[in-house]
Structure formats: structure tokens, C-alpha cells
Design a protein around this motif. Structure first.
Motif, mmCIF file in Angstrom:
data_model
loop_
_atom_site.group_PDB
_atom_site.id
_atom_site.type_symbol
_atom_site.label_atom_id
_atom_site.label_comp_id
_atom_site.label_asym_id
_atom_site.label_seq_id
_atom_site.Cartn_x
_atom_site.Cartn_y
_atom_site.Cartn_z
ATOM 1 N N THR A 137 9.685 -0.950 1.690
ATOM 2 C CA THR A 137 9.202 -0.628 0.331
ATOM 3 C C THR A 137 10.357 -0.546 -0.653
ATOM 4 N N GLY A 138 11.572 -0.335 -0.156
ATOM 5 C CA GLY A 138 12.719 -0.156 -1.039
ATOM 6 C C GLY A 138 12.888 1.279 -1.505
ATOM 7 N N LEU A 139 11.926 2.139 -1.178
ATOM 8 C CA LEU A 139 12.001 3.552 -1.539
ATOM 9 C C LEU A 139 12.835 4.300 -0.500
ATOM 10 N N ASN A 140 13.214 5.526 -0.821
ATOM 11 C CA ASN A 140 14.017 6.315 0.111
ATOM 12 C C ASN A 140 13.241 6.573 1.409
ATOM 13 N N VAL A 141 13.921 6.411 2.520
ATOM 14 C CA VAL A 141 13.319 6.693 3.829
ATOM 15 C C VAL A 141 14.281 7.572 4.617
ATOM 16 N N TRP B 15 0.841 -1.208 0.000
ATOM 17 C CA TRP B 15 0.000 0.000 0.000
ATOM 18 C C TRP B 15 0.872 1.253 0.000
ATOM 19 N N LEU B 16 1.902 1.256 0.817
ATOM 20 C CA LEU B 16 2.823 2.394 0.867
ATOM 21 C C LEU B 16 3.516 2.613 -0.474
ATOM 22 N N LYS B 17 4.014 1.530 -1.037
ATOM 23 C CA LYS B 17 4.740 1.610 -2.304
ATOM 24 C C LYS B 17 3.823 2.102 -3.426
ATOM 25 N N ASP B 18 2.605 1.583 -3.458
ATOM 26 C CA ASP B 18 1.644 1.968 -4.501
ATOM 27 C C ASP B 18 1.267 3.436 -4.365
ATOM 28 N N GLY C 240 19.527 -0.471 2.970
ATOM 29 C CA GLY C 240 20.397 0.502 2.335
ATOM 30 C C GLY C 240 19.689 1.754 1.861
ATOM 31 N N ASN C 241 18.362 1.749 1.862
ATOM 32 C CA ASN C 241 17.577 2.899 1.405
ATOM 33 C C ASN C 241 17.231 3.869 2.534
ATOM 34 N N VAL C 242 17.754 3.622 3.734
ATOM 35 C CA VAL C 242 17.439 4.451 4.898
ATOM 36 C C VAL C 242 18.590 5.416 5.197
#
Length: 262
Positions: A46-50, A13-16, A79-81
Motif C-alpha cells: 500500500t505504501g503506507l507505514n507497516v 481496499w487496504l489503502k482506501d 522502505g515503508n516497513v
């Protein structure tokens, strides 16, 4: 609760949502508590930037230590954090020096506590704008829709709420599954808005398990007449907070103008 399915559902849901909003990821305030720890971990998955932001304002050292422990662990796993710390204490003190401080001290203290939350909200939205991120909320179901235990336009000012349909006990279940540090899992929930370690239970007068029970009873249409002793006390505490904070949970009221007036 089917924990793994719930986690995967929230992450998807977050990624979408982020993809449709054309943003790079999420920014979240890290307090050293269970809600921000679980939410930031879900965002990280999510793999997105955090971007994790610490925003101390005369903060209790135990809160700071737990927040830093969580961020360190999260960065080692994902690694995205990334993280940053913004010391808002000078900003807060500058604000205090410019505003009226006369009257009842308890009222002033509460107004300043809410000011802390609003300074943090402003900071998160600064970084959200800077890096094209969404502000992820950390409120759970009991806080957001039960007792309204949050600051309007403070920690309540967010872009999306990943765990707001989960009770506090369910958030802890996710915390175990997501390997949140034990120091956070065992710590008494605290909003950290008064510069000390006072717990949510001390402020509200009831524990989260008690509030979850009262929320269920209230939603079933029960009244105080159905209970006695501690159950009656807890039910009344829940009802008092729910009534007083209803303005936080409902849409902003709009004064509709009759067509004949226009």
C-alpha cells in the motif's frame, strides 16, 4: 484464481480503508507462518507505514527464524516497513504465577494458549494507538468462517481482515506471487500457541485441503450420510469444529428488552 487482480484489489481496499480511517498504516504480528507473511506483504504494497511485531512467548526457534527471515526480506523490498520485537515471555510467566492453576492440565494448557494470543492482541493495539495504525488480521476463510481456529479476542481481535475471504490454498497462491520466503511456504501451518512446533493439522485432525473440501460440502448442504471412510471422518471433524466455534463467528448476542419492560 486471478492472482494479480486479487492482490491489487486487496491492496487498494487496504489503502482506501486506511485513508478513510485517517490512520498512518498498519501493525501486524509476524509469526513465521504463511498468513502473516502474505498479509504483511499486502499491507507493505500500500505504501503506507507497516510495523511488523514479533511477540515470542517461549517460541519454537524455527518459528522465530522464519519470522525474522520474512521481516528482513520485507524491509529490503519496502522502505515503508519497520519492525520491533516484544518479548512477552516474562509477562506470560508473571500472569501464570498470579492465576489459579488447579484442575485438568489439558484445560489449563488450552486456557494459557489462548492467553498468549490475547497478550499479543493487547501488544498490537498498544502500538496501534502509539503510532495511529490499524491492526491487520491474518485469518483466512477456513479458520475464520469454517472451523473457527483462532482465539476470540486474541488473533481474532483485529481492525480489518485482508485475507479472510481466501481459502488457505489461495493464500499460498498469493504467497508464491508475493515472493514469500520458501522456508515459510514449505513450513507446516502452526498457531505457535503451545511453545512447540505442533501443527494445525495435528490439533484439528485434518489438513487444510481436507477442510476446504469439507467446507465446500457443508455449504452445499451435504451431511455425513453422503460420505464414508476418510471423507466421512473429515466432514465430521469440520462439522464438530464449526458447531463448537460458532460463537466466535457470530455477532455478540444482545439480550433485547421488551419496550413494556422499560
Amino acid at each position: 484464481m486471478q492472482t494479480e487482480k486479487v492482490v491489487n484489489h486487496i491492496v487498494d481496499w487496504l489503502k482506501d480503508y486506511a485513508t478513510k480511517a485517517s490512520v498512518n498504516g498498519f501493525v501486524i504480528g509476524i509469526s513465521g507462518g504463511i498468513d502473516s507473511a502474505v498479509t504483511s506483504t499486502l499491507c507493505a504494497k500500500t505504501g503506507l507505514n507497516v510495523l511488523c511485531v514479533e511477540m515470542p512467548i517461549h517460541q519454537a526457534q524455527s518459528h522465530v527464524t522464519r519470522a525474522q527471515e520474512h521481516i528482513k526480506q520485507l524491509k529490503s523490498r519496502f522502505g515503508n516497513v519497520s519492525d520491533t520485537q516484544v518479548n512477552l515471555t516474562p509477562v506470560f510467566e508473571s500472569f501464570k504465577s498470579e492465576v489459579l492453576s488447579e484442575g485438568d492440565q489439558a484445560t489449563i494448557d488450552m486456557a494459557l494458549a489462548n492467553t498468549r494470543a490475547r497478550l499479543r492482541m493487547t501488544t498490537l493495539y498498544y502500538y496501534a494507538g502509539l503510532y495511529k495504525l490499524l491492526v491487520a488480521g491474518t485469518g483466512n476463510k477456513v479458520e475464520d468462517f469454517g472451523v473457527g481456529f483462532y482465539t476470540k479476542y486474541g488473533d481474532g481481535g483485529v481492525d480489518l481482515s485482508p485475507i479472510a475471504d481466501l481459502l488457505k490454498s489461495q493464500v499460498y497462491e498469493l504467497g508464491t506471487y508475493l515472493e514469500v520466503p520458501d522456508s515459510i511456504m514449505k513450513a507446516a501451518p502452526s498457531d505457535g500457541l503451545f511453545g512447540d512446533t505442533r501443527s494445525d493439522e495435528a490439533q484439528i485432525g485434518a489438513s487444510y485441503p481436507e477442510l476446504e473440501w469439507a467446507m465446500t460440502m457443508h455449504d452445499l448442504g451435504k451431511s455425513e450420510k453422503d460420505f464414508s471412510g476418510r471423507e466421512k471422518d473429515v466432514f465430521n471433524i469440520y462439522k464438530r469444529f464449526n458447531t463448537a466455534n460458532k460463537h466466535k463467528m457470530l455477532p455478540i448476542p444482545v439480550c433485547n428488552i421488551l419496550k413494556e419492560m422499560l
